[in-house]
Write a protein that holds these residues in place. Sequence first.
Motif, short mmCIF file in Angstrom:
data_model
loop_
_atom_site.label_atom_id
_atom_site.label_comp_id
_atom_site.label_asym_id
_atom_site.label_seq_id
_atom_site.Cartn_x
_atom_site.Cartn_y
_atom_site.Cartn_z
N SER A 55 -2.48 0.80 -4.10
CA SER A 55 -3.18 2.22 -4.00
C SER A 55 -3.60 1.23 -5.26
O SER A 55 -3.92 0.18 -5.74
CB SER A 55 -2.62 3.31 -5.10
N ALA A 76 0.75 -2.61 0.97
CA ALA A 76 2.18 -3.15 0.04
C ALA A 76 3.28 -1.68 -0.46
O ALA A 76 2.73 -1.64 -2.07
CB ALA A 76 1.74 -4.10 -1.00
N SER A 78 3.13 2.69 0.41
CA SER A 78 3.18 3.73 1.29
C SER A 78 1.92 4.88 1.60
O SER A 78 1.54 4.59 2.31
CB SER A 78 3.91 5.04 -0.05
N GLY A 79 0.97 5.37 0.13
CA GLY A 79 0.11 6.22 0.87
C GLY A 79 -1.21 5.34 1.28
O GLY A 79 -1.36 4.18 1.22
C1 MLT Z 1 2.51 4.33 -3.23
O1 MLT Z 1 1.74 4.50 -2.09
O2 MLT Z 1 3.16 3.08 -2.35
C2 MLT Z 1 2.07 3.87 -4.96
O3 MLT Z 1 0.75 4.49 -4.96
C3 MLT Z 1 1.91 2.67 -5.28
C4 MLT Z 1 1.14 1.50 -5.15
O4 MLT Z 1 0.49 1.44 -4.11
O5 MLT Z 1 0.50 1.38 -6.50
#
Ligand code: MLT
Length: 321
Positions: A55, A76, A78-79
């Motif tokens: 992110s 690397a 989730s979002g």
């Molecule tokens: C995610 O979506 O995995 C988290 O926000 C962690 C990130 O990507 O920094």
Amino acid sequence: MIKKLKSMKILIASSVCPDAIEELRHHHDVACAFNASEDELKRVVKDRDILVFRSGVQITAAVMESAPNLQLLIRAGSGLDNLDVDYAANRGIQLIRVPQPGARAVAELTFGLMLALARQILVADRQLRAGHWTKSETTGYLLRGKVLGVVGVGNIGTCVAEMGRAWGMEVIGCVENPSPTIAEQLSQRGIRLADLQEVLTSADFVSIHVPLTDSTRNLIGAAALSSMKPGGFLVNMARGGVVDERALLEALSQGRQPAGAALDVHQAEGEGKISPLASLPNVVLTPHIGATTVDTQREIGQRIIETVQAFEHQPIVSTRQ
Ligand code: MLT
């Protein structure tokens, strides 16, 4: 035409485990550009086959358009709210996410923040540093016996809910598309399926774990906040856009519910950004560090290496001559 790729050109656009970067450098041409602007990304991605990101960086259509060779995106974490998913899919760019390792870390931090709110840990720390021994004023609440309301019982939300059970909390949760099957699956884990309204009105701790989409933007706005149980606490571990921070600031400033809030994610993130909520004593703010444990990032780093290896050895049909 069948082509076997050996050494890949990789762009790492977010800070990931340094050991993983080092390992990738033994076999591949690796460029790093952290906190890069869109223009800078467009420049450095030009000749890249693989793009790795977390992110905090926007992987727009324009960025991907600048990379005619781009074949693989490794998220690397989730979002996907910072990726133009439609563009990537239309162009046939493969997308691999690594959501699992971060779930535990986000869930553990959720409890850190819940405890910080329930026990006024940061308030006590600030007072003590100023020479004030506030032992009798610094009262708090147990988590045990309280209702934990999980908004979004997915990968991370389930982990939070199970930890809540282990802390002796009653756990209720809501999902976007409820069904009797989901209710049964959750019930087997000690989680009672409810709707958002019930979660808001009956939980002592409301913890948000939904992705940012058109349907979740400002999900927790003025109306939702005013539905919260008086004395309840709000924790946002999802994305800044899911909670309307202006409405939250107004509610907290006027002494309405929630009684306090902790946010790991923010509407405006990055160096130099100070949330207006920072002026309030019953707010705890962290800089989107949910998944940022050494252990988690090491595991994600390993998964990045494995993903690149799998991709490197897979014969692909080249669309280029
Ligand atoms: C995610 O979506 O995995 C988290 O926000 C962690 C990130 O990507 O920094």
